[in-house]
Design an enzyme around this catalytic site. Structure first.
Site, PDB file in Angstrom:
ATOM      1  N   VAL A 319      25.215  -1.049   6.986  1.00 43.37           N
ATOM      2  CA  VAL A 319      25.420   0.186   8.016  1.00 43.37           C
ATOM      3  C   VAL A 319      23.803   0.188   8.501  1.00 43.37           C
ATOM      4  O   VAL A 319      23.054   0.280   7.094  1.00 43.37           O
ATOM      5  CB  VAL A 319      25.362   0.870   7.276  1.00 43.37           C
ATOM      6  N   PRO A 320      23.038  -0.962   8.807  1.00 45.16           N
ATOM      7  CA  PRO A 320      22.142  -1.309   9.387  1.00 45.16           C
ATOM      8  C   PRO A 320      20.543  -0.599   9.559  1.00 45.16           C
ATOM      9  O   PRO A 320      20.107  -0.161  10.751  1.00 45.16           O
ATOM     10  CB  PRO A 320      22.377  -2.370  10.615  1.00 45.16           C
ATOM     11  N   CYS A 321      20.068   0.056   8.891  1.00 42.97           N
ATOM     12  CA  CYS A 321      19.198   1.430   9.193  1.00 42.97           C
ATOM     13  C   CYS A 321      17.594  -0.006   9.273  1.00 42.97           C
ATOM     14  O   CYS A 321      17.030   0.887   9.411  1.00 42.97           O
ATOM     15  CB  CYS A 321      19.354   1.751   7.759  1.00 42.97           C
ATOM     16  N   HIS A 322      18.062  -1.156   9.157  1.00 38.63           N
ATOM     17  CA  HIS A 322      17.292  -1.814   9.326  1.00 38.63           C
ATOM     18  C   HIS A 322      16.792  -1.594  10.751  1.00 38.63           C
ATOM     19  O   HIS A 322      16.039  -2.413  10.808  1.00 38.63           O
ATOM     20  CB  HIS A 322      16.901  -3.372   8.391  1.00 38.63           C
TER      21      HIS A 322
END
Length: 360
Positions: A319-322
């Site tokens: 879950v690409p919070c980056h």
């Protein structure tokens, strides 16, 4: 030397290991040479530098953040989290005889320094070797209880001579009594190796619940919240979801995967789940802002709340919070550290560029 990282061995010990190319320290620290701008694994076969020209770091990404380049000979990014041979041999011995009790004297007899082993396990698994052994035995007992074995049988089969001692250890480790554990959902965890350091993955029957870097400061709080708020019993183990994320994560770092298909289970508040769903929709190789996510949710003034929910995401990379950056384009806070965030964004950007070039 990075004095802020207390997990590093003493300076003199690292100098000796570097000069002797001691492969026992693989993954424990990295050497960075000021005169060449290159960083290496401790066992690198290149000519040893002068100690006064060397800095020591606990993690490969810290070397990158300090401006060093990875050595082309020993390829430290490829081996940043691989267990050294002496650790792997010990793990194989534990698998072969899980009931054996490993004392410090037995470790020394096997040529393993207990303090060095303790440091490696704390750095890469977040617990000491002996704590890991206890948790592993209790995890086997948990598996037996879930399969219908009696508590007495589970206790004695896992090496406990006292039923009361087993109950106390079980409750201390899992924060639940053995009797209640029979009706609880086990959350199995395993360690994964990545170019950015070791990660821990946790999954239950419905899907992957947590994927974080092991050195993340908030990791222990996240695990405790899963235990206390959602009733999970956390134990070492493996299942299909963990196997799948290990394979897909390897493909991602190789630049061959842009989406993850592993099943996810993300307990949390309704608002947090809405934010996490928006994170999952950010295209590979692209970025967005907290404000943009808030607007998409119909709450343009909720940027700060979106940021908090973003920080509570337990599934790094998947879950690409980056991919969320500041409104000014800056790399805002990332639980895994900004050097890792920059690395992930560079990785995705490069993969997209290669794909576009091949399309023409």
């Amino acid at each position: 030397m990075n004095l802020q990282n207390t997990l590093l061995p003493p300076h003199a010990e690292m100098v000796r290991a570097m000069l002797e190319r001691d492969t026992a320290y693989e993954g424990v620290f990295f050497t960075a040479v000021k005169t060449t701008g290159i960083f290496c694994r401790p066992g690198c076969t290149a000519r040893s530098p002068k100690p006064e020209n060397v800095e020591f770091f606990a993690h490969a990404d810290e070397c990158l953040a300090a401006g060093y380049r990875a050595c082309l000979r020993c390829k430290p990014m490829d081996a940043a989290a691989i267990a050294p041979h002496w650790v792997q041999q010990l793990l194989n011995s534990v698998d072969a005889d899980p009931e054996q009790r490993w004392t410090d004297a037995q470790l020394i007899a096997e040529g393993i320094e207990p303090l060095k082993l303790r440091r490696w396990f704390k750095q890469h698994l977040g617990m000491t070797f002996h704590a890991w052994l206890r948790t592993r035995r209790l995890g086997m007992a948990l598996g037996g209880i879930k399969q219908g074995h009696s508590i007495d049988s589970a206790a004695y089969d896992s090496g406990y001579e006292s039923l009361s001692g087993f109950r106390d250890a079980f409750q201390k480790s899992f924060h639940i009594t053995p009797g209640r554990a029979a009706n609880s959902e086990p959350l199995l965890f395993t360690r994964l190796i990545t170019p950015l350091g070791p990660m821990i993955a946790m999954a239950e029957s419905r899907g992957l619940v947590l994927l974080e870097f092991l050195d993340q400061p908030s990791l222990s709080r996240e695990v405790q919240a899963l235990q206390n708020r959602f009733g999970y019993v956390v134990a070492p183990g493996h299942n299909g979801h963990l196997q799948q994320i290990e394979e897909q994560l390897s493909e991602y770092f190789a630049g061959n995967r842009t989406e993850f298909s592993v099943a996810l289970h993300m307990p949390g508040s309704e608002f947090s789940r809405q934010v996490w769903a928006e994170l999952a929709h950010i295209p590979y190789g692209q970025t967005t802002t907290y404000g943009a996510i808030a607007s998409t949710l119909g709450k343009p003034g909720a940027s700060r709340a979106v940021g908090l929910a973003n920080g509570h995401n337990r599934l790094s990379i998947v879950v690409p919070c980056h991919r969320v950056i500041g409104a000014d384009g800056s790399l805002t806070g990332y639980a895994g550290g900004q050097p890792r965030k920059a690395f992930l964004l560079r990785l995705e950007k490069a993969a997209v560029q290669i794909t576009e070039q091949l399309a023409f």
